[in-house]
Design an enzyme around this catalytic site. Structure first.
Site, PDB file in Angstrom:
ATOM      1  CE1 TYR A   1       3.859 -44.738  12.274  1.00 38.94           C
ATOM      2  CE2 TYR A   1       5.759 -43.310  11.956  1.00 38.94           C
ATOM      3  CZ  TYR A   1       4.911 -44.019  12.792  1.00 38.94           C
ATOM      4  OH  TYR A   1       5.112 -43.972  14.151  1.00 38.94           O
TER       5      TYR A   1
ATOM      6  CE  LYS B   1       1.789 -42.559  14.307  1.00 36.78           C
ATOM      7  NZ  LYS B   1       0.888 -42.887  15.426  1.00 36.78           N
TER       8      LYS B   1
END
Length: 260
Positions: free
Chosen positions: A150, A154
């Site tokens: 994650y 990002k």
């Protein structure tokens, strides 16, 4: 002429709040989400509240070539605003997490977002106008143990957005990366579906306020936007300490906020 906005992950959370802001400004909306039931509800609510056209497309953004399928479904209609909001998280040590879920995350956060941006951007360049808002995160500014994929995805989104924003200077097109901290949305429920304790509780913001902050930043053509003074401070910390120290701090925060 009525302008058109395409929003992914639009059935709830930040995507829905951003769709409301666009509807208020009389944009025609194309809402994309994997949850068909929630998407239909969002479509009905927006249509009832604002006198705008709302098209709902139930799509799994983790599938290959789904971006082209979306554009085909709307007959490559010109998009004035693109908001790449869809995404989800997964908590756990990389050695033990589910690869299929991580692969889906990489497709949603990176492949689909990048491809959809490229497809929409072609029309924007021809018209000499357009705005793109990519949903990055405070997580983009440092590595994230226990949510490694994650955080990394990002980080990609922030870097990608900043790079193409620079390439597009002077074209009439702006690209903004919104980098919120933890926000009260359904994201928390999908981080770890099987562990009720794994919910981020620290420094949690209101989705409506974060959406408005990002919306204004997009309209003003900012390259990146970090809502909240404390989040701005957190984003600067890795500049002043070693990367190893920053990584260790994130590890402690991740573990603490999922075990309190």
């Amino acid at each position: 002429m009525t302008k058109t906005a395409l929003i992914t992950g639009a059935a709830s959370g930040l995507g829905y709040e951003l769709a409301l802001l666009l509807a208020k400004d009389q944009y025609k909306l194309i809402l994309v989400d994997v949850n068909a039931e929630s998407l239909a509800k969002a479509q009905a609510e927006i249509t009832q509240t604002y006198n705008v056209q709302v098209i709902a497309l139930a799509k799994d953004l983790s599938l290959p070539n789904i971006s082209q399928e979306i554009m085909d479904d709307i007959d490559n209609a010109p998009i004035d605003v693109l908001i790449n909001n869809a995404g989800f998280g997964l908590f756990g040590s990389f050695a033990n997490t589910n690869w299929e879920r991580e692969l889906a995350m990489l497709h949603v956060h990176i492949i689909t977002t990048t491809h959809l941006t490229k497809l929409v951007l072609k029309g924007m360049v021809k018209r000499g106008s357009g705005k793109i808002l990519n949903m990055s995160s405070l997580a983009a500014f440092q590595p994230g143990p226990l949510m490694s994929i994650y955080y990394a995805s990002k980080g990609y989104m922030l870097s990608f957005s900043e790079a193409i924003a620079n390439e597009l200077k002077g074209t009439g097109i702006t690209v903004t990366a919104l980098c919120p901290g933890p926000t009260k949305t359904s994201f928390q429920e999908t981080v770890s579906k099987n562990t009720t304790a794994n919910k981020i509780k620290f420094n949690t913001a209101c989705a409506k306020e974060v959406a408005l902050y990002g919306y204004k930043a997009m309209l003003n053509g900012k390259t990146y936007a970090i809502p909240g003074g404390f989040n701005k401070f957190l984003a600067t910390i890795p500049r002043f300490i070693t990367r190893n120290a920053a990584t260790n701090i994130v590890r402690k925060i991740q573990a603490k906020n999922r075990n309190d």
